[in-house]
Design an enzyme around this catalytic site. Structure first.
Site, short mmCIF file in Angstrom:
data_model
loop_
_atom_site.label_atom_id
_atom_site.label_comp_id
_atom_site.label_asym_id
_atom_site.label_seq_id
_atom_site.Cartn_x
_atom_site.Cartn_y
_atom_site.Cartn_z
N GLU A 43 -5.72 46.91 25.99
CA GLU A 43 -4.77 48.02 26.21
C GLU A 43 -3.50 47.56 26.89
O GLU A 43 -2.52 48.29 26.93
CB GLU A 43 -5.47 49.13 27.02
CG GLU A 43 -5.67 48.86 28.51
CD GLU A 43 -6.88 48.00 28.84
OE1 GLU A 43 -7.47 47.40 27.92
OE2 GLU A 43 -7.23 47.91 30.03
N HIS A 92 -7.70 42.58 28.64
CA HIS A 92 -7.38 44.00 28.52
C HIS A 92 -6.60 44.25 27.23
O HIS A 92 -5.38 44.08 27.23
CB HIS A 92 -6.56 44.46 29.72
CG HIS A 92 -7.37 44.54 30.97
ND1 HIS A 92 -8.12 45.64 31.30
CD2 HIS A 92 -7.59 43.64 31.95
CE1 HIS A 92 -8.75 45.44 32.44
NE2 HIS A 92 -8.45 44.22 32.85
N CYS A 100 -13.34 44.10 30.14
CA CYS A 100 -13.25 43.51 31.48
C CYS A 100 -14.56 43.68 32.24
O CYS A 100 -15.59 43.15 31.81
CB CYS A 100 -12.04 44.08 32.23
SG CYS A 100 -11.59 43.11 33.69
#
EC number: 4.3.2.10
Lengths: 262, 205
Positions: free
Chosen positions: B189, B187, B81
């Site tokens: 994650e 992202h 990001c």
């Protein structure tokens, strides 16, 4: 070599399906009826199952009234972040930058504020400045009265001086990144989302709007996306009780040519 | 990927570090979160996450000498990001000169651009597809997989370094690669299974 900008107007960003979990003292409140879940009161097990089922995001609302319970909630947020691999929003009792910082540090992707923003609208500016707009969701509980759409607090019991659409514009200009709009007229009725108020808010701001309150069928989601332009649909009991399984809902919407992540 | 691999997450004034750390733990890796130059230099893999503003993040990196450290690193390095955006040459956000690893500019999504029947909402927030995938980073990740995005600025497409692209009003680079440096705009994650595969692929580099 840099390529010239290529514009593409075809929507690929998907509409989001968001189950909402009410939490009290670290446990889920509303009953759940999931075949795969052993402990219906365990928010982690429920959240992990929703993530596996393809929920796009989760919302956890802390309805605990005590300070002790609030600490439990922060610990729970940390545990949620540890276990799930999709974004989640947390709300309930956040009225200061410090409250929000604790939850951000615990791994929350966004915080949701409601009556604290009505009491002190500048909170929205402060949160957006400190953490960025993408972190700030403002929840609005709206009810249609003789005065039009009016913002309510205290679970829809207490009217405020704010018109829903005007309030949406105000929090947008103050830096809110998203609006979670619940219609108190349709909430719990399972007769469909409130298209009128959702469309009015969607048309008034340039940030995503999550529609909430009234979902009873798969078609209701299609309607709120197509007719009101909502960016996401949120529901609680229809998901918790397995009335509409998330995978089935998403397959249906995909078949209806709504952009959906499968 | 060995369980004994030393994975460092660079600690700086941009949030979101906890989520990245948890995602690695789910893959069986316990990362070290640090701004210590020695630990970063000696890591097997370095991850550079970030949610925040380019201007203050670059100022912070410079104050601590992390800017020159990062560009000198030789091990696999992954910016996420804002981390990826800071690896570019320049960002329109706060008119910021960035690290210059990727020779391209980071620009603001224009709210006047059309998207379907309406105008773009900024930030670009939610699940969108990645395509034109060309990197070991995307091994076992099908074209048009969905990933989770939250950002208001985007990296321009670049034929030399783009390894994934995404469309939001405009076609832009959603992942970049040059030498040992990788960057992803989304992202991983928070991108469910697809994200976990991408993180695992990075650890396997």
């Amino acid at each position: 070599m840099t390529v010239d900008l290529t514009f593409n107007t075809k929507p690929t960003l998907t509409k989001r399906i968001i189950p909402c979990l009410d939490i009290k003292d670290g446990r889920t409140v509303k009953g759940v009826n999931f075949v795969n879940i052993r402990d219906a009161g365990d928010p982690i097990e429920l959240a992990v199952q929703y993530a596996k089922d393809g929920a796009d995001e989760l919302v956890f609302l802390d309805i605990t009234a005590t300070n002790e319970g609030r600490k439990t909630f922060a610990a729970l947020v940390l545990d949620i972040a540890r276990h799930i691999n999709i974004p989640f929003t947390v709300g309930g009792g956040i009225s200061s930058l410090e409250d929000a910082a604790v939850l951000l540090d615990a791994g929350a992707d966004k915080v949701s504020v409601n009556s604290s923003a009505v009491r002190r609208p500048k909170l929205v500016d402060e949160l957006a400045k400190e953490f960025g707009s993408q972190f700030v969701v403002v929840a609005i509980d709206s009810k249609l009265t003789d005065d039009g759409f009016v913002v309510h607090t205290h679970g829809g019991k207490k009217p405020t001086d704010f018109n829903t659409v005007e309030w949406a514009k105000e929090i947008y200009s103050r830096g809110a990144g998203e609006i979670l709009l619940t219609s108190m007229n349709t909430d719990g009725a399972k007769t469909g989302f409130d298209i009128a108020v959702t469309k009015a808010v969607v048309d008034a701001v340039k940030i995503p709007v999550i529609a909430s309150g009234g979902a009873g069928t798969k078609q209701h989601f299609k309607e709120v996306f197509e007719q009101a332009g909502a960016d996401a649909g949120l529901a609680a009991s229809i998901f918790h009780f397995g009335e509409i399984p998330v995978p089935e809902l998403k397959q249906y919407l995909h078949a209806q040519e709504i952009p959906i992540r499968l | 990927m060995s369980k004994n691999e030393k994975v460092v997450i660079i600690k700086y004034n941009a949030g979101n570090i906890r989520s990245v750390s948890f995602a690695l733990e789910r893959l069986g890796i316990t990362p070290v979160i640090t701004d210590d130059h020695e630990l970063i230099r000696n890591a097997d893999k370095v991850i550079f996450p970030g949610v925040g503003a380019a201007g203050s993040a670059m100022a912070y990196l410079k104050e601590r000498g992390l800017d020159t450290l990062i560009t000198s690193l030789k091990q696999p390095f992954l910016g996420i990001c804002l981390g990826m955006q800071l690896m570019c040459k320049y960002s329109e956000e706060n008119d910021t000169k960035c690290l210059g690893i990727f020779d391209l500019n980071v620009r603001l999504f224009n709210k006047d651009w059309r998207y379907g029947n309406s105008y773009l909402k900024v930030p670009h927030m939610g699940w969108n597809t990645i395509d034109h995938l060309k990197s070991p980073l995307f091994k076992n990740v099908p074209e048009n997989s969905y990933c989770y995005f939250v950002h208001s600025f985007f990296a321009e497409l670049n034929t030399d370094t783009s390894i994934a692209q995404t469309s939001y009003g405009v076609e832009y680079a959603s992942a970049l690669h040059k030498d040992n440096f990788y960057g992803v705009q989304f992202h991983p994650e928070k991108s469910a299974e697809a994200g976990a595969i991408i993180l695992k692929n990075f650890l396997d580099l």
